[in-house]
Motif scaffolding. Sequence first.
Motif, PDB file in Angstrom:
ATOM      1  N   GLY A 196      90.513  13.771  20.763  1.00 56.30           N
ATOM      2  CA  GLY A 196      91.671  13.885  21.639  1.00 56.30           C
ATOM      3  C   GLY A 196      91.348  13.569  23.082  1.00 56.30           C
ATOM      4  N   ASN A 197      90.396  12.654  23.311  1.00 57.44           N
ATOM      5  CA  ASN A 197      90.000  12.282  24.679  1.00 57.44           C
ATOM      6  C   ASN A 197      89.602  13.506  25.501  1.00 57.44           C
ATOM      7  OD1 ASN A 197      90.468   9.442  24.385  1.00 57.44           O
ATOM      8  ND2 ASN A 197      92.672   9.843  24.542  1.00 57.44           N
ATOM      9  N   ASP A 198      88.630  14.241  24.973  1.00 52.06           N
ATOM     10  CA  ASP A 198      88.120  15.443  25.657  1.00 52.06           C
ATOM     11  C   ASP A 198      89.193  16.514  25.808  1.00 52.06           C
ATOM     12  OD1 ASP A 198      85.692  14.142  25.866  1.00 52.06           O
ATOM     13  OD2 ASP A 198      85.635  14.115  28.053  1.00 52.06           O
ATOM     14  N   TRP A 199      90.039  16.635  24.807  1.00 52.22           N
ATOM     15  CA  TRP A 199      91.118  17.632  24.879  1.00 52.22           C
ATOM     16  C   TRP A 199      90.586  19.026  25.179  1.00 52.22           C
ATOM     17  CZ3 TRP A 199      92.180  22.107  22.205  1.00 52.22           C
ATOM     18  CH2 TRP A 199      93.464  22.649  22.369  1.00 52.22           C
ATOM     19  N   ILE A 200      89.455  19.396  24.581  1.00 53.32           N
ATOM     20  CA  ILE A 200      88.937  20.755  24.762  1.00 53.32           C
ATOM     21  C   ILE A 200      88.519  21.011  26.209  1.00 53.32           C
ATOM     22  CG2 ILE A 200      86.506  20.297  24.178  1.00 53.32           C
ATOM     23  CD1 ILE A 200      88.613  23.357  23.064  1.00 53.32           C
ATOM     24  N   ILE A 201      88.125  19.974  26.926  1.00 50.83           N
ATOM     25  CA  ILE A 201      87.768  20.151  28.337  1.00 50.83           C
ATOM     26  C   ILE A 201      89.006  20.499  29.156  1.00 50.83           C
ATOM     27  CG2 ILE A 201      87.025  18.884  30.398  1.00 50.83           C
ATOM     28  CD1 ILE A 201      84.819  17.648  28.737  1.00 50.83           C
ATOM     29  N   GLY A 202      90.105  19.831  28.882  1.00 56.05           N
ATOM     30  CA  GLY A 202      91.356  20.191  29.549  1.00 56.05           C
ATOM     31  C   GLY A 202      91.778  21.608  29.220  1.00 56.05           C
ATOM     32  N   ARG A 203      91.589  21.994  27.965  1.00 54.95           N
ATOM     33  CA  ARG A 203      91.924  23.366  27.551  1.00 54.95           C
ATOM     34  C   ARG A 203      91.049  24.376  28.279  1.00 54.95           C
ATOM     35  NH1 ARG A 203      93.863  27.365  26.907  1.00 54.95           N
ATOM     36  NH2 ARG A 203      94.563  28.502  25.045  1.00 54.95           N
ATOM     37  N   ALA A 204      89.770  24.057  28.435  1.00 53.73           N
ATOM     38  CA  ALA A 204      88.847  24.959  29.124  1.00 53.73           C
ATOM     39  C   ALA A 204      89.228  25.119  30.589  1.00 53.73           C
ATOM     40  CB  ALA A 204      87.423  24.426  28.999  1.00 53.73           C
ATOM     41  N   LYS A 205      89.592  24.019  31.224  1.00 52.91           N
ATOM     42  CA  LYS A 205      89.981  24.090  32.639  1.00 52.91           C
ATOM     43  C   LYS A 205      91.252  24.914  32.819  1.00 52.91           C
ATOM     44  CE  LYS A 205      87.892  19.696  34.081  1.00 52.91           C
ATOM     45  NZ  LYS A 205      88.160  18.302  34.513  1.00 52.91           N
ATOM     46  N   ALA A 206      92.208  24.730  31.916  1.00 54.01           N
ATOM     47  CA  ALA A 206      93.452  25.499  32.003  1.00 54.01           C
ATOM     48  C   ALA A 206      93.180  26.985  31.821  1.00 54.01           C
ATOM     49  CB  ALA A 206      94.442  25.000  30.951  1.00 54.01           C
ATOM     50  N   TYR A 207      92.300  27.319  30.891  1.00 58.18           N
ATOM     51  CA  TYR A 207      91.976  28.731  30.677  1.00 58.18           C
ATOM     52  C   TYR A 207      91.277  29.297  31.908  1.00 58.18           C
ATOM     53  CZ  TYR A 207      90.766  33.053  28.361  1.00 58.18           C
ATOM     54  OH  TYR A 207      90.679  34.383  28.042  1.00 58.18           O
ATOM     55  N   ALA A 208      90.347  28.537  32.473  1.00 54.64           N
ATOM     56  CA  ALA A 208      89.635  29.011  33.660  1.00 54.64           C
ATOM     57  C   ALA A 208      90.600  29.271  34.814  1.00 54.64           C
ATOM     58  CB  ALA A 208      88.567  28.005  34.067  1.00 54.64           C
ATOM     59  N   ALA A 209      91.611  28.426  34.932  1.00 59.60           N
ATOM     60  CA  ALA A 209      92.590  28.590  36.011  1.00 59.60           C
ATOM     61  C   ALA A 209      93.379  29.883  35.877  1.00 59.60           C
ATOM     62  CB  ALA A 209      93.536  27.398  36.028  1.00 59.60           C
ATOM     63  N   SER A 210      93.479  30.395  34.654  1.00 61.69           N
ATOM     64  CA  SER A 210      94.216  31.652  34.443  1.00 61.69           C
ATOM     65  C   SER A 210      93.442  32.863  34.950  1.00 61.69           C
ATOM     66  CB  SER A 210      94.520  31.837  32.954  1.00 61.69           C
ATOM     67  OG  SER A 210      93.340  32.221  32.247  1.00 61.69           O
ATOM     68  N   GLY A 211      92.129  32.708  35.095  1.00 65.43           N
ATOM     69  CA  GLY A 211      91.295  33.829  35.553  1.00 65.43           C
ATOM     70  C   GLY A 211      91.030  34.885  34.501  1.00 65.43           C
ATOM     71  N   LYS A 212      91.472  34.650  33.269  1.00 63.30           N
ATOM     72  CA  LYS A 212      91.282  35.649  32.215  1.00 63.30           C
ATOM     73  C   LYS A 212      89.814  35.673  31.769  1.00 63.30           C
ATOM     74  CE  LYS A 212      95.973  35.072  30.381  1.00 63.30           C
ATOM     75  NZ  LYS A 212      96.763  34.619  29.205  1.00 63.30           N
ATOM     76  N   PRO A 213      89.316  36.837  31.364  1.00 60.91           N
ATOM     77  CA  PRO A 213      87.918  36.926  30.935  1.00 60.91           C
ATOM     78  C   PRO A 213      87.714  36.453  29.499  1.00 60.91           C
ATOM     79  CG  PRO A 213      88.950  39.071  30.747  1.00 60.91           C
ATOM     80  CD  PRO A 213      89.986  38.145  31.356  1.00 60.91           C
ATOM     81  N   ILE A 214      86.478  36.150  29.172  1.00 58.19           N
ATOM     82  CA  ILE A 214      86.054  35.913  27.793  1.00 58.19           C
ATOM     83  C   ILE A 214      84.831  36.802  27.585  1.00 58.19           C
ATOM     84  CG2 ILE A 214      85.231  34.263  26.077  1.00 58.19           C
ATOM     85  CD1 ILE A 214      86.602  32.043  27.660  1.00 58.19           C
ATOM     86  N   LYS A 215      85.032  37.925  26.917  1.00 58.03           N
ATOM     87  CA  LYS A 215      83.945  38.892  26.747  1.00 58.03           C
ATOM     88  C   LYS A 215      83.113  38.499  25.526  1.00 58.03           C
ATOM     89  CE  LYS A 215      86.747  42.607  28.720  1.00 58.03           C
ATOM     90  NZ  LYS A 215      87.322  43.968  28.504  1.00 58.03           N
ATOM     91  N   LYS A 235      77.807  16.685  26.711  1.00 57.21           N
ATOM     92  CA  LYS A 235      77.188  16.907  28.026  1.00 57.21           C
ATOM     93  C   LYS A 235      78.234  17.150  29.103  1.00 57.21           C
ATOM     94  CE  LYS A 235      72.762  14.597  27.273  1.00 57.21           C
ATOM     95  NZ  LYS A 235      71.848  13.501  27.684  1.00 57.21           N
ATOM     96  N   ARG A 236      79.396  16.509  28.980  1.00 59.55           N
ATOM     97  CA  ARG A 236      80.467  16.770  29.950  1.00 59.55           C
ATOM     98  C   ARG A 236      80.910  18.225  29.876  1.00 59.55           C
ATOM     99  NH1 ARG A 236      81.948  11.440  28.486  1.00 59.55           N
ATOM    100  NH2 ARG A 236      83.411  12.105  26.865  1.00 59.55           N
ATOM    101  N   TYR A 237      81.045  18.735  28.652  1.00 61.99           N
ATOM    102  CA  TYR A 237      81.441  20.141  28.514  1.00 61.99           C
ATOM    103  C   TYR A 237      80.328  21.073  29.008  1.00 61.99           C
ATOM    104  CZ  TYR A 237      82.918  24.585  26.625  1.00 61.99           C
ATOM    105  OH  TYR A 237      83.273  25.903  26.510  1.00 61.99           O
ATOM    106  N   GLN A 238      79.087  20.790  28.631  1.00 65.29           N
ATOM    107  CA  GLN A 238      77.975  21.632  29.056  1.00 65.29           C
ATOM    108  C   GLN A 238      77.871  21.666  30.583  1.00 65.29           C
ATOM    109  OE1 GLN A 238      74.865  19.693  26.755  1.00 65.29           O
ATOM    110  NE2 GLN A 238      74.739  21.439  25.361  1.00 65.29           N
ATOM    111  N   ALA A 239      78.051  20.517  31.224  1.00 65.05           N
ATOM    112  CA  ALA A 239      77.966  20.458  32.678  1.00 65.05           C
ATOM    113  C   ALA A 239      79.117  21.200  33.349  1.00 65.05           C
ATOM    114  CB  ALA A 239      77.957  18.995  33.134  1.00 65.05           C
ATOM    115  N   LEU A 240      80.238  21.285  32.647  1.00 64.83           N
ATOM    116  CA  LEU A 240      81.419  21.948  33.209  1.00 64.83           C
ATOM    117  C   LEU A 240      81.312  23.474  33.171  1.00 64.83           C
ATOM    118  CD1 LEU A 240      84.343  21.393  34.280  1.00 64.83           C
ATOM    119  CD2 LEU A 240      85.097  21.580  31.895  1.00 64.83           C
ATOM    120  N   LEU A 241      80.555  24.009  32.217  1.00 61.69           N
ATOM    121  CA  LEU A 241      80.511  25.464  32.043  1.00 61.69           C
ATOM    122  C   LEU A 241      80.182  26.231  33.326  1.00 61.69           C
ATOM    123  CD1 LEU A 241      79.016  26.025  28.472  1.00 61.69           C
ATOM    124  CD2 LEU A 241      81.180  26.929  29.342  1.00 61.69           C
TER     125      LEU A 241
END
Length: 289
Positions: A196-215, A235-241
């Motif tokens: 999905g053209n790095d769909w999960i990276i977009g999903r990760a950024k959107a989640y991060a913007a919410s400020g919600k935790p991941i315990k 590597k794009r995802y790993q670098a984004l973490l």
Amino acid sequence: MKRIVLTLAFLFGAVQAQAADPAPTYPAHTIPGSQLRALPKNADGRSYQLHVQLPASFASEPKRRYPVLYVTDGYWDFATVVASYNNLNYDKVVPEFIIVGLGYAGDNLDYGQLRAWELSPVRMNPLAANTGNADKFLDALEKQIFPLVERDYRADPAQRFVAGSSLGGLFVLHAMYARPTLFQGYIAASPAVVVGNDWIIGRAKAYAASGKPIKARLYVTGAEHEWPGFLAGIKRYQALLPELKHPELVWQNRTIDGERHAGTKAESYTRGMRYVFEPLAPEKGPSRD
């Protein structure tokens, strides 16, 4: 000449007798302490089969509840995970836990087609209409599989973990963002980030913007000799973490040197189990022997 003919007749008869004897049969090899559970077809028409490995103390400690590791593509990866678990548990670097390989009931199945339906969170390409149903698979886990495992095998609902490779690794990452309270640890081996053209990276950024935790604890790998474009996505995802700064998420990245796509599984799962179960390990650090 008569003696030669008789000898040949005797030998020929002996060969015929040997050929007529049935071939010896031997018992099939099975993994000790494991079970197969075929589940009834669910509302989406999916017929799941669970590959279940129980801890050594399961029978002798009937009141004990155990953590559980769910593994996608159980028909391929269950045996690999069980072998690594046995070694790690012997070394006391992971606790006793249940392993549940997620697979499908039936014979002569097309695993590639089946797994694409439910491990991909989005359509894999414009023509792949029968993909992108990861949320339905999460529903099946929550409503059908977790209740069974927690009832029949005394799995601790507060200690669920999940592992997967390739599309399974993508599913692991999607589960973390879609339903972050379902699991306490995630092992994403060579996740298919590029779907999905790095769909999960977009999903990760959107989640991060919410400020919600991941315990939770997260372990992400790629293989040194993956297909270059595929590895670039990982590597794009790993670098984004580090930039995402998900509150309370503890994570570790690794590139498995010298391996291609499937060869990374053994080391990814072994190191991943050590990492995500580290807080529950009976012993920490180097051996004390």
